[in-house]
Design an enzyme around this catalytic site. Structure first.
Site, PDB file in Angstrom:
ATOM      1  CD  GLU A 131       1.908   3.847   1.184  1.00 50.75           C
ATOM      2  OE1 GLU A 131       1.305   3.863   0.096  1.00 50.75           O
ATOM      3  OE2 GLU A 131       1.510   4.436   2.171  1.00 50.75           O
ATOM      4  N   GLY A 271      -5.294  -3.388  -1.497  1.00 51.09           N
ATOM      5  CA  GLY A 271      -6.271  -3.105  -2.554  1.00 51.09           C
ATOM      6  C   GLY A 271      -5.619  -2.558  -3.813  1.00 51.09           C
ATOM      7  CB  ALA A 272      -5.208  -0.120  -5.572  1.00 52.27           C
ATOM      8  CD  GLU A 274      -0.816   5.920  -2.520  1.00 49.37           C
ATOM      9  OE1 GLU A 274      -1.338   4.793  -2.520  1.00 49.37           O
ATOM     10  OE2 GLU A 274      -0.424   6.494  -1.474  1.00 49.37           O
ATOM     11  CG  ASN A 275       3.132   2.627  -7.258  1.00 51.04           C
ATOM     12  OD1 ASN A 275       3.660   2.604  -6.155  1.00 51.04           O
ATOM     13  ND2 ASN A 275       2.446   1.612  -7.760  1.00 51.04           N
ATOM     14  CG  HIS A 307      -8.378   5.565  -1.933  1.00 52.15           C
ATOM     15  ND1 HIS A 307      -8.832   5.880  -0.672  1.00 52.15           N
ATOM     16  CD2 HIS A 307      -7.048   5.347  -1.788  1.00 52.15           C
ATOM     17  CE1 HIS A 307      -7.833   5.848   0.183  1.00 52.15           C
ATOM     18  NE2 HIS A 307      -6.727   5.525  -0.468  1.00 52.15           N
ATOM     19  CD  GLU A 308      -5.137   3.362  -4.449  1.00 55.14           C
ATOM     20  OE1 GLU A 308      -4.100   4.001  -4.204  1.00 55.14           O
ATOM     21  OE2 GLU A 308      -5.758   2.709  -3.564  1.00 55.14           O
ATOM     22  CG  HIS A 311      -3.572   8.310  -2.500  1.00 55.28           C
ATOM     23  ND1 HIS A 311      -3.470   8.974  -1.302  1.00 55.28           N
ATOM     24  CD2 HIS A 311      -3.920   7.031  -2.194  1.00 55.28           C
ATOM     25  CE1 HIS A 311      -3.764   8.125  -0.312  1.00 55.28           C
ATOM     26  NE2 HIS A 311      -4.048   6.953  -0.816  1.00 55.28           N
ATOM     27  CD  GLU A 330      -3.528   5.925   2.510  1.00 55.58           C
ATOM     28  OE1 GLU A 330      -4.672   5.975   2.011  1.00 55.58           O
ATOM     29  OE2 GLU A 330      -2.501   5.646   1.844  1.00 55.58           O
TER      30      GLU A 330
HETATM   31  N1  B3K Z   1      -1.220   3.560  -0.018  1.00 55.68           N
HETATM   32  C1  B3K Z   1      -1.578   2.198  -0.309  1.00 55.68           C
HETATM   33  C2  B3K Z   1      -1.427   1.270   0.842  1.00 55.68           C
HETATM   34  C3  B3K Z   1      -0.042   0.779   1.041  1.00 55.68           C
HETATM   35  C4  B3K Z   1       0.002  -0.280   2.101  1.00 55.68           C
HETATM   36  C5  B3K Z   1       1.392  -0.627   2.484  1.00 55.68           C
HETATM   37  N2  B3K Z   1       1.435  -1.726   3.412  1.00 55.68           N
HETATM   38  C6  B3K Z   1      -2.964   2.087  -0.835  1.00 55.68           C
HETATM   39  C7  B3K Z   1      -3.894   3.184  -0.481  1.00 55.68           C
HETATM   40  O1  B3K Z   1      -4.216   3.434   0.648  1.00 55.68           O
HETATM   41  O2  B3K Z   1      -4.314   3.858  -1.364  1.00 55.68           O
HETATM   42 ZN    ZN Z   2      -4.857   5.379   0.217  1.00 54.68          ZN
END
Ligand code: B3K
Ligand code: ZN
Length: 883
Positions: A131, A271-272, A274-275, A307-308, A311, A330
């Site tokens: 991402e 931070g992290a 969410e793959n 949070h992750e 997602h 987000e």
């Molecule tokens: N979705 C990712 C953030 C990706 C940032 C890319 N530059 C983490 C999050 O918001 O959970």
């Molecule tokens: Zn997020």
């Protein structure tokens, strides 16, 4: 791959969105993994939109193309065209199968986007970050979130060097290859966009736990890290389990694969991530142990894990149609995480922290040259839009909508949203429509919040009419212009309000026609430029309490007499509202001291807090927050010609007045009690005591520095955990204590092998006020543990200095700006995402006093004039200079 980005930088516009001409139904990926060279084979099963006749054009950046095959036929170079950013192939049709083979160089990837190496060549592991647009650094693909494909991923690698092979989805076989190599396959049954693809390969240890979902699916939860820190994953594992149960209970959302992997890395841009089925975490938000993790960090780990995980539904099962809709996932997920954290911890404190963050990070963004709507209309580099506006303001918008629908209505709306858009790439309109439909409500007026940038000002005025026993409240809204948006519309602003009698009682509210007339708290929606609310049957002039719970992300102006605010600070039964009144009062007091005016507000603030300080019943953590005035960044936001030294001095003076008012004996007595009872435990009560102890020690340092230094030195030596230890170290550093150097040396040695603790060692030293901070930062840069290649380290040094220490960074001679600009250019060549984000600390340069403004402008201009800046950094510096 070098990070220096020479690609063209067109503006992408929401208004130009078109559905993809080509989709990929299924992708089979095979990786032959190596640190210096990795080969990627991809087979795409293509679908063509019969209504569009565009040629097949796939995204792919800096890929070394080895071969192209279409429907089984190897293509010669005349049949395709490769540019810096894409591959165009002739002759594809609906149902075609395209195969490509490319070579990547993971160890050379310093941008930490695509496939890269974390850690050393010998011991490190390979991982991906896609991402927003990292997948195009791995293979050729329509790398946009509205192309959802099923993934089958096969990994092959040397077994001794890469014993663990992971990808998203469910495991689908593994085995030996005979030559010391092995393989593993993963199939993800849920179609997903390419930004959710992930793999990890290397020497990793795991902890594992079984979980059974509410609908009976057995899931393996597995957390992975390098061997020496695997013992620090247990807290995150517990947090994950709590998150999963909470999402089942609160939103009816269950996990949908057989396994959920989470991997920790020290080398990560955010931070992290969410793959799907394979979350990857910055170690900072996964690893925790009492010896090296502070209370705040524990809460952050819990929040980011949640949070992750959340997602998986708000983001993965329902994803974004295009990156303009980023806040769809987000903002919603931040809101869900805030609700979760409030349920797990103190509701009032959580709200205080969230609002403080919004004011510190988002309001400045909205007030500066980088202001953009929660749903931006255009961008050059999407990675620059992972902002406080999209995240935190986005969460506030969801909160307003949730408040509008009520708890049941919001749940009904969310159920419908998830049901209707499951497996789809959706828009913010889809979200508002689904929530509205489920509640027979038109939520479309809220769309204006998503498309209009800037923080609305809400001006309040009250008039009491004794003869009529009426209190008339006038609320007027106005949003100042932002770049590219001169004209602003009125927005629907829900204002939660109450009226207090002078004795601190809440009054019943009688408003004609209001459905909840008679309650002691009402929500009034202000959707005109100006509105009047008439309260009847009011016997004496009341004290209004507005925007309770921070019911809308606006700045409230007016109705700030010291006596009224002090009354709310003392008597409001709601902790958050009390804090909010206290903050308003602190601002009045601070401004009086800054301008050397005598003001009632200073005494009112100090008296009210001294009173609360003496009351046993007040929660220790809330008290600590009540006794903290708005930070220097927030105070600077209120000025047009800010002088950070003056702001620092006035804020310190205000806190000294509070310390004097409470008195050294009372502070000492409280410190002794708190020091005597504090353990290293993590329960809310212990955390609260540590929070208050830190505050009391800070106040003591303002009254009698050497006495506080003796206490701090002892606290440093005897603390069972990191919270107290770091608080003590911070006092020693900020007061230039003689005990600081030995304590810092001790810390440096003790945590030499713990990068996360060492980051704190860097950060804490950047917090010396005023000019000396620069010399400290320069000395720290020369420390052998400093490197521009690690984002956490860069943020620990330069981020902490420039963001959290305004008087230390904004030197009058401009040396701070010059050092930062110099390092930004070096950093940009390695990691454009981190450089661009760090550059935003200069966002507020226009509102500095003239001398600093000129120095800051010179530094930004010099940076902008450099050759070969990345698209990321140049978009930020250009926008900052744009009038
Ligand atoms: N979705 C990712 C953030 C990706 C940032 C890319 N530059 C983490 C999050 O918001 O959970
Ligand atoms: Zn997020």
């Amino acid at each position: 791959m070098t990070a220096r980005d020479q690609l063209s930088t067109p503006l992408i516009r929401l208004s130009e969105y078109r559905a993809p001409a080509w989709r990929v139904e299924r992708i089979e990926l095979e990786f032959d993994l190596g640190i210096d060279a990795t080969e990627v084979f991809s087979r795409l099963h293509l679908r063509r939109d019969p209504m569009q006749d565009a040629p097949l054009r796939l995204d792919g950046e800096r890929l070394e193309l080895l071969s192209v095959t279409l429907d089984g036929e190897a293509l010669d170079a005349a049949r395709y065209r490769q540019s810096n950013e894409s591959l165009e192939v002739d002759g594809a049709r609906d149902g075609s199968v395209l195969e490509t083979r490319v070579r990547l160089a993971p160890a050379a990837n310093t941008a930490l986007e695509g496939l890269y190496l974390s850690g050393s060549r010998d011991a490190g592991f390979l991982l991906t970050q896609c991402e927003a647009e990292g997948f195009r650094h791995i293979t050729f693909f329509p790398d946009r979130p509205d192309v959802l494909a099923s993934y089958t991923v096969t990994l092959r690698a040397d077994k001794a060097r890469f014993p663990v092979l992971l990808a998203g989805g469910n495991p689908d076989g593994a085995g030996e290859l005979g030559d010391g190599r092995h393989w593993a396959r993963f199939v993800d049954p849920h179609p997903k966009p390419s930004y959710l693809f992930a793999l990890v390969a290397g020497r990793l240890e795991k902890i594992e736990r079984g979980y059974v979902t509410a609908d009976g699916r057995s899931v393996r939860l597995v957390m992975w890290s390098e061997a020496n820190v695997i013992d620090r994953c247990h807290y995150a594992m517990d947090a994950l389990e709590r998150s999963m149960r909470w999402d089942e209970k609160t939103y009816g959302r269950q996990y949908d694969l057989d396994v959920f992997h989470v991997v920790a890395t020290h080398d990560f841009n955010m931070g992290a991530m969410e793959n799907k089925g394979l979350n990857i975490f910055n170690a900072k938000y996964l690893l925790a142990d009492p010896d090296s993790t502070t209370d705040d960090e524990y809460r952050a780990v819990e929040a980011v894990v949640a949070h992750e995980y959340f997602h998986n539904w708000s983001g993965n099962r329902v994803t974004c149609r295009d990156w303009f809709q980023l806040s769809l996932k987000e903002g919603l997920t931040v809101f869900r995480e805030q609700q979760f954290s409030a349920d797990m911890n103190s509701r009032a404190l959580k709200r205080i922290e969230d609002v403080a963050l919004l004011r510190r990070a988002q309001f400045p963004e909205d007030a500066g040259p980088l202001a953009h709507p929660v749903r931006p209309a255009q961008y050059s580099e999407i990675n620059n839009f992972y902002t406080a506006t999209v995240y935190e303001k986005g969460a506030e918008l969801v909160r307003m909508i949730a408040g509008r629908l009520g708890q049941e209505g919001f749940r009904r709306g969310m159920d419908w949203y998830f049901a209707r858009h499951d497996g789809q790439a959706a828009t913010i309109e889809d979200f508002l429509t689904a929530l509205g439909e489920a509640n027979d409500t038109d939520l479309s007026p809220y769309l204006a919040w998503y498309v209009q940038a800037g923080t609305p000002r809400l001006r309040a005025n009250g008039r009491y009419d004794a003869a009529r026993r009426e209190y008339v409240l006038t609320l007027a809204q106005h949003t100042p212009p932002t770049p590219g948006q001169a004209e602003k519309q009125p927005l629907p602003i829900p204002v939660k309000l109450a009226l207090f009698a002078r004795d601190g009682r809440m009054l019943p509210l009688h408003v004609d026609g209001h459905p909840h007339s008679g309650d002691d708290e009402l929500v009034v929606v202000v959707d005109q430029a100006e509105q009047r609310i008439v309260f009847r049957e009011v016997d004496a002039e009341p004290v209004p309490s507005l925007l309770r719970g921070f019911s809308a992300p606006v700045m409230l102006e007016g109705l700030d007499t010291a006596a009224d605010l002090a009354l709310l600070l003392r008597h409001d039964p709601d902790g958050f509202n009390r804090w909010q009144a206290g903050q308003q009062l602190a601002v009045c007091a601070y401004e009086a001291l800054r301008d050397q005016r005598q003001a009632e507000a200073v005494d009112a603030w100090c008296d009210a807090l001294a009173g609360l300080f003496g009351e046993e019943a007040v929660d220790a953590a809330l008290l600590a927050e009540l006794m903290t005035p708005p930070g220097e960044v927030e105070l600077a936001e209120r000025e047009q010609a800010a002088d950070p030294d003056r702001i620092h001095a006035a804020r310190q003076a205000l806190q000294r007045r509070l310390a004097e008012r409470i008195g050294i004996d009372a502070l000492m007595a409280r410190y002794d009690i708190l020091a005597g009872t504090t353990s290293g435990e993590l329960d809310a009560e212990s955390q609260a005591r540590r929070r208050l102890k830190r505050r009391v020690l800070d106040l003591l340092a303002l009254l009698d520095a050497s006495r506080a230094q003796v206490l701090a030195a002892r606290q440093y030596e005897t603390s069972p955990g990191m919270t107290d230890r770091l608080a003590a170290l911070s006092v020693l550093v900020r007061t230039d204590a003689p005990q600081a150097a030995p304590a810092l040396a001790h810390f440096r040695t003790r945590y030499a092998d713990n990068p996360l603790a060492l980051d704190k060692w860097f950060s804490v030293q950047t917090q010396r006020a005023g000019e000396p901070a620069l010399t400290t930062v320069q000395a720290l840069e020369r420390d052998p543990a400093f490197t521009l290649r690690n984002p956490n380290r860069v943020n620990a040094l330069f981020g902490a200095w420039a963001r959290n220490n305004p008087s230390g960074f904004h030197r009058a001679d401009g040396a701070g700006y010059r050092l930062l600009a110099e390092r930004l250019a070096e950093l940009d060549a390695l990691n454009p995402q981190i450089a661009a984000r760090l550059a935003t600390v200069l966002n507020g340069w226009r509102r500095l006093e003239p001398g600093r403004r000129a120095r800051a402008k010179e530094a930004v201009e010099a940076l902008a004039a450099r050759d070969g800046l990345s698209r990321n950094l140049s978009e930020i510096v250009q926008s900052m200079l744009h009038d």
